[in-house]
Design a protein around this motif. Sequence first.
Motif, short mmCIF file in Angstrom:
data_model
loop_
_atom_site.label_atom_id
_atom_site.label_comp_id
_atom_site.label_asym_id
_atom_site.label_seq_id
_atom_site.Cartn_x
_atom_site.Cartn_y
_atom_site.Cartn_z
N GLU A 152 0.83 -1.20 0.00
CA GLU A 152 0.00 0.00 0.00
C GLU A 152 0.87 1.25 0.00
N GLN A 153 1.93 1.24 0.79
CA GLN A 153 2.84 2.39 0.85
C GLN A 153 3.52 2.61 -0.49
N ALA A 154 3.94 1.54 -1.15
CA ALA A 154 4.60 1.66 -2.45
C ALA A 154 3.63 2.25 -3.48
N ALA A 155 2.38 1.82 -3.42
CA ALA A 155 1.38 2.35 -4.35
C ALA A 155 1.16 3.84 -4.10
N ARG A 156 1.06 4.23 -2.84
CA ARG A 156 0.90 5.65 -2.52
C ARG A 156 2.10 6.45 -3.00
N GLY A 169 1.90 7.07 -6.50
CA GLY A 169 0.77 7.90 -6.91
C GLY A 169 -0.35 7.12 -7.56
N VAL A 170 -0.45 5.82 -7.25
CA VAL A 170 -1.53 5.01 -7.80
C VAL A 170 -2.33 4.39 -6.67
N PRO A 173 -9.57 4.96 -7.14
CA PRO A 173 -8.56 5.83 -7.74
C PRO A 173 -8.72 7.27 -7.27
N ARG A 174 -7.62 7.95 -7.12
CA ARG A 174 -7.65 9.35 -6.75
C ARG A 174 -8.15 10.16 -7.93
#
Length: 105
Positions: free
Chosen positions: A84-88, A91-92, A99-100
């Motif tokens: 989850e941290q890597a995705a944040r 920026g995904v 999705p943001r």
Amino acid sequence: MCLAVPGKVVSIDTGSDPLTGTIDFGGVRKEACLEYVSDVRVGEYVIVHVGFALQRLDEESALASLKLFEELGLLEEEFGDAWEQAARDAGVAAVGEEPRESEAR
């Protein structure tokens, strides 16, 4: 980043070799080696780095450090879900997240 994080000793496995215990880091519990502080007691605070309790710390200093780490987001970074941290960081959206706004375009 790899931090030395203060935590409260909540249990000690006296039958383990090496000596280990459960440490509470502001709600996150992890196992740590207690060999370097083998006379530590349940309820005391220790500083843990890469799974090893390195020294005792007084409660006031430990709680102040935990509060600061939490405010800076370092506890989430240190103990949160790595994917989850890597995705944040990328920026995904992580699996299961919406999705943001910037990603939906």
